[in-house]
Structure formats: C-alpha cells, structure tokens
Design a protein around this motif. Structure first.
Motif, short mmCIF file in Angstrom:
data_model
loop_
_atom_site.label_atom_id
_atom_site.label_comp_id
_atom_site.label_asym_id
_atom_site.label_seq_id
_atom_site.Cartn_x
_atom_site.Cartn_y
_atom_site.Cartn_z
N VAL A 104 0.16 -19.36 4.83
CA VAL A 104 0.53 -18.52 5.44
C VAL A 104 -0.68 -17.24 5.50
O VAL A 104 -0.17 -16.65 3.92
CB VAL A 104 1.72 -18.03 6.59
N THR A 105 -1.67 -17.06 6.46
CA THR A 105 -2.11 -15.59 6.03
C THR A 105 -0.95 -14.64 6.85
O THR A 105 -0.94 -14.63 8.07
CB THR A 105 -2.95 -15.42 6.54
N ARG A 106 -1.21 -13.69 6.73
CA ARG A 106 0.44 -12.59 7.30
C ARG A 106 -0.89 -10.82 6.46
O ARG A 106 -1.04 -10.46 5.65
CB ARG A 106 1.53 -12.74 6.40
N ILE A 107 -0.58 -10.44 8.15
CA ILE A 107 -1.36 -9.16 7.89
C ILE A 107 0.11 -8.08 8.63
O ILE A 107 0.51 -8.45 9.40
CB ILE A 107 -2.08 -9.54 9.37
N GLY A 108 0.80 -6.90 7.91
CA GLY A 108 1.85 -6.27 8.50
C GLY A 108 1.15 -5.34 9.96
O GLY A 108 0.69 -5.97 10.81
N ASP A 109 2.38 -4.75 10.13
CA ASP A 109 1.85 -3.29 10.99
C ASP A 109 0.92 -2.30 11.11
O ASP A 109 0.76 -1.75 9.51
CB ASP A 109 3.56 -3.03 11.35
N ASP A 110 0.57 -1.91 11.82
CA ASP A 110 0.25 0.09 11.67
C ASP A 110 -1.56 -0.56 11.05
O ASP A 110 -1.72 0.69 10.13
CB ASP A 110 1.05 0.58 11.72
N GLY A 111 -1.89 -1.87 10.92
CA GLY A 111 -3.00 -1.63 9.56
C GLY A 111 -4.16 -0.82 10.42
O GLY A 111 -4.10 -1.62 11.66
N LEU A 112 -5.65 -0.62 10.07
CA LEU A 112 -7.06 -1.05 11.08
C LEU A 112 -7.89 -1.33 9.96
O LEU A 112 -7.90 -1.36 8.75
CB LEU A 112 -7.27 1.22 10.36
N PHE A 113 -8.45 -2.53 10.78
CA PHE A 113 -9.83 -3.06 9.89
C PHE A 113 -10.61 -2.65 10.83
O PHE A 113 -10.72 -3.56 11.74
CB PHE A 113 -8.94 -4.68 10.14
N MET A 114 -11.59 -1.85 10.55
CA MET A 114 -12.78 -1.75 10.33
C MET A 114 -13.90 -3.08 10.61
O MET A 114 -13.71 -4.28 10.03
CB MET A 114 -12.90 -0.71 9.85
N ALA A 115 -15.21 -2.19 11.26
CA ALA A 115 -16.07 -3.51 11.79
C ALA A 115 -16.18 -4.11 10.82
O ALA A 115 -17.17 -4.00 9.73
CB ALA A 115 -17.22 -2.73 12.49
N GLY A 116 -16.52 -5.96 10.62
CA GLY A 116 -17.30 -6.69 10.21
C GLY A 116 -16.42 -7.00 8.79
O GLY A 116 -16.69 -7.84 7.84
N CYS A 117 -15.07 -6.87 8.62
CA CYS A 117 -14.34 -6.90 7.25
C CYS A 117 -13.88 -8.71 7.20
O CYS A 117 -13.93 -8.94 8.30
CB CYS A 117 -13.28 -5.90 6.79
N HIS A 118 -13.02 -8.94 6.29
CA HIS A 118 -12.52 -10.59 6.69
C HIS A 118 -11.40 -10.30 5.95
O HIS A 118 -11.80 -9.62 4.25
CB HIS A 118 -13.95 -11.25 5.65
N ILE A 119 -10.02 -10.87 5.62
CA ILE A 119 -9.69 -10.93 5.82
C ILE A 119 -9.10 -13.14 4.98
O ILE A 119 -9.06 -13.95 6.86
CB ILE A 119 -8.20 -10.50 6.56
N ALA A 120 -9.81 -13.30 4.13
CA ALA A 120 -9.71 -15.04 4.00
C ALA A 120 -8.41 -15.65 3.97
O ALA A 120 -6.62 -15.03 4.30
CB ALA A 120 -10.25 -15.20 2.35
N HIS A 121 -8.02 -16.82 3.45
CA HIS A 121 -6.93 -17.25 3.71
C HIS A 121 -6.01 -17.17 2.96
O HIS A 121 -6.11 -16.66 1.61
CB HIS A 121 -6.96 -19.19 3.59
N ASP A 122 -4.54 -17.24 2.80
CA ASP A 122 -2.94 -16.90 2.48
C ASP A 122 -3.58 -15.53 1.43
O ASP A 122 -2.52 -14.90 0.78
CB ASP A 122 -3.76 -18.25 1.25
N ALA A 123 -4.24 -14.55 2.79
CA ALA A 123 -4.43 -13.14 2.47
C ALA A 123 -2.75 -12.93 2.77
O ALA A 123 -2.08 -12.95 3.51
CB ALA A 123 -5.58 -12.63 2.70
N GLN A 124 -2.21 -11.96 2.24
CA GLN A 124 -0.76 -10.40 2.56
C GLN A 124 -0.91 -9.59 2.33
O GLN A 124 -1.51 -8.93 1.18
CB GLN A 124 0.41 -11.43 1.13
N ILE A 125 -1.01 -9.04 3.71
CA ILE A 125 -1.91 -8.15 3.83
C ILE A 125 -0.56 -6.75 3.78
O ILE A 125 0.26 -7.24 4.91
CB ILE A 125 -2.66 -7.17 4.62
N GLY A 126 -0.19 -5.93 3.57
CA GLY A 126 1.15 -5.34 4.58
C GLY A 126 0.71 -4.30 4.89
O GLY A 126 0.33 -4.23 5.83
N ASN A 127 1.63 -3.36 5.35
CA ASN A 127 2.09 -2.07 6.31
C ASN A 127 1.05 -1.30 5.73
O ASN A 127 0.98 -0.88 4.80
CB ASN A 127 3.03 -2.30 6.65
N ARG A 128 0.01 -0.52 7.46
CA ARG A 128 -0.94 1.04 6.68
C ARG A 128 -1.99 0.70 6.23
O ARG A 128 -2.06 1.66 5.47
CB ARG A 128 0.17 2.10 6.46
#
Length: 260
Positions: A104-128
């Motif tokens: 599972v790759t998981r993204i939290g709540d209320d994040g801002l992912f600006m143009a052109g960024c990459h989130i790879a496999h199995d990353a765990q990204i928190g809130n905000r």
C-alpha cells in the motif's frame, strides 16, 4: 452521470460517488474508488486499486495509481490510498505499492502536492504535508505529519522524515531526519530546527527552548548519536523532545542526518 464529462472514460466496476466530478478526457479504471466531492479537473488518469478520499482535487495531466517503477514488481495486486482534501497539482505521479513493501502507498489528509512531484511505491505520507514542485519521494519512504519538502529535492528510498521537519530546495536527503529538523544543502545537512514551523504551530517558548537544548546535546554531546538520544530520554519533560528521542531510537533502515 451529469457530473461526468461526455469525453471521459469511466470503466465498468469503478465506484464513483454521485457528488464526484470527472472532467473532460479523464480515464478512470475499473478498480478505482472516488469519494464524495472528489474532482478530476481534466486529462487525469486514475488506475489500479486506487481510493481517493472526499474533497480531493486532482489537476490536469496527473497519473494516479499506475504500477510501481520497481523491477521487482511482478504484477501483484497492490493499492494506493489517498486521504481527504488533498490538492494534487498538474503532472503529479503517485504509484501503487509492492508486495515486498507492504502493498500500500498511502497519502494522508490535507496535503498539497505541487506540479510535477512523484510519490513512489509503498511511501507513507502523513497529514498536511507540502511536497513542492518536481520533488521525488522514493519507494518505502515515511513522511510524518506537517513535513515540507522544498522544490527539486529528492528523498532516498527507506528514509524517514519526522513530524514538522522542513527540507530546503534542491536538497538530496539520504538519511533519516529528526522531527522538527531543518535540512538544506545539495547533499542534505541537518542544519538546525524548523523554528518558523514551530512558531506557526503555536509551540510554547518553553518547548522551543527545550528543543534547542536537545539539538545542542545531539550535536555536541559525548558518545554516539544514539547514546546522546538515550541521555535525552532520561532527562527531559518536553513531549516534543521525547518525540525526537522516540524517532531516533525507533527501528530504521537508514542512518540519520546528524547535526554538523
């Protein structure tokens, strides 16, 4: 279906909340779930076993839920779970997980992912979290809540970044970053604390002073980095310092960026 543009392709099996909006020339795969109020602006591809939480907006030309960029991936069924109220800007890519990384790759709540960024496999990204333009977050990384990663930076696979840390622009992060740390320079150096972020969060002056003292101990104290952290654990009353200590003493696959 009035909220789905006629040029969009929504494959059979996709679960789309009636309040979601799918703009022109989007493609939504058969295992996708779009929650209430989700908006795909236009030319967005959402594939794989991907769930997008309520009120998240995805901007044009993003590709969400494609297979990992990992040669070990053999087509196993994995997923991408995105939380609520995220803003995913143009040309962002987010991949599903791998069997070896938990699936599972998981993204939290209320994040801002600006143009052109990459989130790879199995990353765990928190809130905000704020991931600025052209940032690359490699596989298996963990970013705790309220992390900011400056533009054109890269985070090496398996790296952990603690809560409230900030990474300066054009920085390569190859080792773990303590909570509230400030990292900058082309080859990332732990250069202090994220004092601006702490003040914005309303952290008390006493806790900020305790964090500064803890940072000095981690930087200049006797013994190894872990031994210094052990001493801090026994001698602090600040919850913020304990958070750093717990982070340092937890299991990790990387070394730490230490104060220079």
């Amino acid at each position: 279906m009035s909220r789905v543009h006629p040029s969009a392709v929504v494959e059979a099996g996709a679960r789309v909340d009636p309040t979601a909006r799918i703009g022109p020339f989007c493609v939504v795969g058969p295992e996708v779930t779009l929650g209430p109020g989700v908006e795909l602006r236009s030319h967005v591809v959402v594939s794989g076993r991907t769930t997008i939480g309520a009120e998240t907006v995805v901007f044009p030309f993003s590709v969400i839920g494609e297979i990992p960029q990992d040669l070990k991936f053999k087509g196993e069924s994995t997923e991408l779970v995105i939380g609520e109220r995220n803003r995913i800007r143009e040309h962002v890519t987010m991949n599903t997980g791998t069997e070896g990384g938990g699936g599972v790759t998981r993204i939290g709540d209320d994040g801002l992912f600006m143009a052109g960024c990459h989130i790879a496999h199995d990353a765990q990204i928190g809130n905000r979290c704020i991931i600025v333009n052209q940032v690359a977050i490699a596989g298996h990384c963990v970013l705790e809540d309220d992390v900011i990663v400056g533009g054109l930076s890269g985070v090496h696979q398996f790296v952990r970044i603690g809560r409230g840390a900030i990474i300066g622009a054009v920085t390569m992060v190859t080792n773990d970053v303590i909570p509230y740390g400030l990292v900058q320079a082309p080859r990332g150096v732990l250069d202090g604390l994220n004092l601006v972020g702490l003040k914005r969060r309303g952290v008390s002056r006493a806790d900020i002073s305790a964090l500064r003292a803890a940072f000095r101990e981690l930087s200049d104290g006797e013994g190894t980095f872990h031994q210094r952290a052990e001493r801090l654990k026994a001698g602090t009353e600040s919850d913020y310092v304990r958070e750093i200590v717990d982070f340092v003493l937890a299991g990790t696959d990387r070394h730490f960026l230490t104060p220079g």
